[in-house]
Design an enzyme around this catalytic site. Structure first.
Site, PDB file in Angstrom:
ATOM      1  CB  THR A 119       1.593   3.640  16.724  1.00 12.04           C
ATOM      2  OG1 THR A 119       2.061   3.503  18.068  1.00 12.04           O
ATOM      3  CG2 THR A 119       2.547   4.555  15.971  1.00 12.04           C
ATOM      4  CG  ASP A 134       0.018  -1.115   8.227  1.00 11.52           C
ATOM      5  OD1 ASP A 134      -0.125   0.095   8.032  1.00 11.52           O
ATOM      6  OD2 ASP A 134       0.746  -1.579   9.126  1.00 11.52           O
ATOM      7  N   GLY A 184       3.984   1.753  10.757  1.00  9.03           N
ATOM      8  CA  GLY A 184       4.606   2.867  11.489  1.00  9.03           C
ATOM      9  C   GLY A 184       5.783   2.412  12.329  1.00  9.03           C
ATOM     10  CD  GLU A 211       1.438  -0.696  16.332  1.00 12.98           C
ATOM     11  OE1 GLU A 211       1.008   0.421  16.026  1.00 12.98           O
ATOM     12  OE2 GLU A 211       1.756  -1.546  15.492  1.00 12.98           O
ATOM     13  CE  LYS A 259      -4.596   1.773   6.140  1.00 17.66           C
ATOM     14  NZ  LYS A 259      -4.337   2.047   7.513  1.00 17.66           N
TER      15      LYS A 259
HETATM   16  C1  5RP Z   1       1.987   1.308  13.223  1.00 16.78           C
HETATM   17  C2  5RP Z   1       0.785   0.581  12.771  1.00 16.78           C
HETATM   18  C3  5RP Z   1      -0.392   1.409  12.364  1.00 16.78           C
HETATM   19  O1  5RP Z   1      -1.462   1.064  13.162  1.00 16.78           O
HETATM   20  C4  5RP Z   1      -0.700   1.144  10.926  1.00 16.78           C
HETATM   21  O2  5RP Z   1       0.469   1.417  10.173  1.00 16.78           O
HETATM   22  C5  5RP Z   1      -1.848   2.003  10.439  1.00 16.78           C
HETATM   23  O3  5RP Z   1      -1.455   3.332  10.363  1.00 16.78           O
HETATM   24  P1  5RP Z   1      -2.389   4.487   9.820  1.00 16.78           P
HETATM   25  O4  5RP Z   1      -3.521   4.633  10.758  1.00 16.78           O
HETATM   26  O5  5RP Z   1      -1.462   5.702   9.802  1.00 16.78           O
HETATM   27  O6  5RP Z   1      -2.829   4.126   8.428  1.00 16.78           O
HETATM   28  O7  5RP Z   1       0.725  -0.618  12.731  1.00 16.78           O
HETATM   29  O8  5RP Z   1       3.062   0.445  13.455  1.00 16.78           O
END
Ligand code: 5RP
Length: 225
Positions: free
Chosen positions: A28, A87, A100, A106, A124
């Site tokens: 996600t 993240d 997210g 996940e 990240k």
């Molecule tokens: C969602 C997640 C996402 O993988 C994480 O937030 C990274 O998101 P993005 O690719 O928009 O930076 O853990 O729950």
């Protein structure tokens, strides 16, 4: 190259790990979105048979709109490979996920996968985990009590809310409490503590989970295995 360009770079690169007949966990987030779009193109171009297992309603909607066949995790024996964002990733490849609010599905999908591949832009990567607020999914009943317990532990908790102040609800109708820890000295100890709290459904520490990481840098993607 801006951050979004780097996300697109790694999202498109990740489909190189996918081949005909595979069952793929679809993570996600904004980075995964690029991967899912690239996967749909690859399926059409190379006439592949792929089954997707999604980690959120958001990804389910996207994959369905692009014609990717989906099954639930309970309908398959195992997932060959899950591709997801993150993240924060520490120098010893532990992760925080759940920005997210999709951390529960996940983690279920990741745990049922033979391999896990994370796709991230360079921002990240970090030495230690904890600068990114750690998401904890809790059931609504008793959540104020858990919140108070987290306050007493000096975890600096906040309920995740939308603009009008209402609490975010996950796909499973739970709340998210974000812990503003700044630095997590022992992620394994913290994970154990969080799992022991009644009412906590899951937390965003993804420990010893990932096999391969693709990191987007302005001079191209780098692969860590
Ligand atoms: C969602 C997640 C996402 O993988 C994480 O937030 C990274 O998101 P993005 O690719 O928009 O930076 O853990 O729950």
């Amino acid at each position: 190259m801006n951050q979004d360009d780097l996300k697109a770079l790694v999202g498109k690169k990740a489909v190189d790990w996918i081949s005909d007949g595979m069952t793929i966990g679809l993570g996600t987030g904004s980075t995964v979105r690029y991967m899912v779009e690239a996967l749909a193109e690859k399926i059409k171009k190379e006439h592949l048979t792929i089954t997707g297992v999604v980690t959120s309603k958001e990804t389910a909607n996207l994959a369905t709109s692009l014609g990717i066949p989906l099954k639930s995790v309970d309908e398959i024996d195992y997932i060959d490979l899950t591709i997801d964002g993150a993240d924060e990733i520490s120098s010893d490849f532990q992760g925080i996920k759940g920005g997210g609010a999709a951390l529960l599905f996940e983690k279920i999908v990741a745990k049922n996968s033979k391999k896990n591949l994370w796709i991230v832009d360079q921002s990240k990567l970090t030495k230690d985990l904890g600068n990114f607020p750690l998401p904890v999914e809790v059931i609504p009943y008793g959540s104020e009590k858990i919140f108070e317990r987290f306050e007493a532990q000096n975890f600096a908790p906040t309920f995740r809310t939308v603009e009008d102040g209402t609490k975010v609800k996950t796909d499973s109708e739970n709340y998210i409490i974000d812990l503003h820890l700044k630095k997590i000295d022992d992620p394994f100890k913290l994970a154990k503590y969080l799992k022991q709290q009644i009412g906590v459904v899951e937390h965003g520490l993804f420990l010893d989970t990932v096999n391969t990481i693709i990191v987007g840098y302005p001079d191209g993607p780098k692969i860590f295995e």
